[in-house]
Design an enzyme around this catalytic site. Structure first.
Site, mmCIF file in Angstrom:
data_model
loop_
_atom_site.group_PDB
_atom_site.id
_atom_site.type_symbol
_atom_site.label_atom_id
_atom_site.label_comp_id
_atom_site.label_asym_id
_atom_site.label_seq_id
_atom_site.Cartn_x
_atom_site.Cartn_y
_atom_site.Cartn_z
ATOM 1 N N SER A 12 0.807 -1.231 0.000
ATOM 2 C CA SER A 12 0.000 0.000 0.000
ATOM 3 C C SER A 12 0.839 1.281 0.000
ATOM 4 O O SER A 12 0.329 2.340 -0.317
ATOM 5 C CB SER A 12 -0.956 0.016 1.194
ATOM 6 O OG SER A 12 -0.240 0.149 2.403
ATOM 7 N N HIS A 15 1.029 4.334 6.969
ATOM 8 C CA HIS A 15 0.490 5.158 5.887
ATOM 9 C C HIS A 15 0.914 6.616 6.059
ATOM 10 O O HIS A 15 1.445 6.996 7.097
ATOM 11 C CB HIS A 15 -1.046 5.063 5.836
ATOM 12 C CG HIS A 15 -1.547 3.820 5.154
ATOM 13 N ND1 HIS A 15 -2.875 3.486 5.111
ATOM 14 C CD2 HIS A 15 -0.896 2.840 4.478
ATOM 15 C CE1 HIS A 15 -3.021 2.342 4.446
ATOM 16 N NE2 HIS A 15 -1.826 1.927 4.060
ATOM 17 N N ASP A 25 -8.013 6.382 4.206
ATOM 18 C CA ASP A 25 -8.248 5.316 5.185
ATOM 19 C C ASP A 25 -9.541 5.456 5.984
ATOM 20 O O ASP A 25 -9.721 4.776 6.980
ATOM 21 C CB ASP A 25 -7.064 5.260 6.175
ATOM 22 C CG ASP A 25 -5.783 4.826 5.493
ATOM 23 O OD1 ASP A 25 -5.853 4.209 4.420
ATOM 24 O OD2 ASP A 25 -4.704 5.098 6.060
#
Length: 143
Positions: free
Chosen positions: A59, A98, A124
């Protein structure tokens, strides 16, 4: 004669095996204790509950690839958009790495962060389990 010396040799070998086993067990215990002490030391130095994480998904590619090892620290500087953070969400055991895309500071001084994986199409919000639109700051650390 010969039977006695064989019997003696057997007992000598048996006691040596016990001694070697005890030595191996102590060595293993020392290795485990050393690893735990290093881990706890890193937790104190980095002010992070998980000072080292391994990237498990794609990701965040191309910044981080699967299998990359990240050393984390908390730091005192306020979070800014572009910072990379590590956090856990309620229903997942594995921490998420992230990038912060939005920082929302409330009048109370509490900070909410909106995060997104660089390689993900959407932010998210779907991960935050009812805490929309921002994620409460229970961030473990920054990369």
């Amino acid at each position: 004669g010969t039977m006695e010396s064989m019997y003696d040799m057997y007992h000598t070998l048996k006691s040596m095996r016990k001694r070697q086993l005890a030595h191996q067990v102590l060595n293993l215990a020392m290795i485990v204790c050393s690893a735990l002490m290093i881990w706890k030391g890193l937790m104190v130095v980095t002010e992070s509950e998980s000072p080292v994480v391994v990237v498990l998904s794609g990701s965040m590619e191309p910044a981080f690839h699967r299998g990359d090892i990240l050393f984390l620290h908390m730091g005192y500087a306020p979070f800014r958009a572009g910072d990379i953070v590590v956090f856990k969400v309620a229903d997942r055991e594995i921490p998420i790495v992230h990038r912060v895309i939005k920082v929302h500071e409330k009048e109370t001084g509490e900070v909410d962060l909106l995060t997104k994986g660089d390689n993900n199409a959407v932010d998210d919000r779907g991960l935050y389990a009812g805490e929309l639109p921002f994620f409460r700051r229970s961030v473990n650390a920054r990369e």
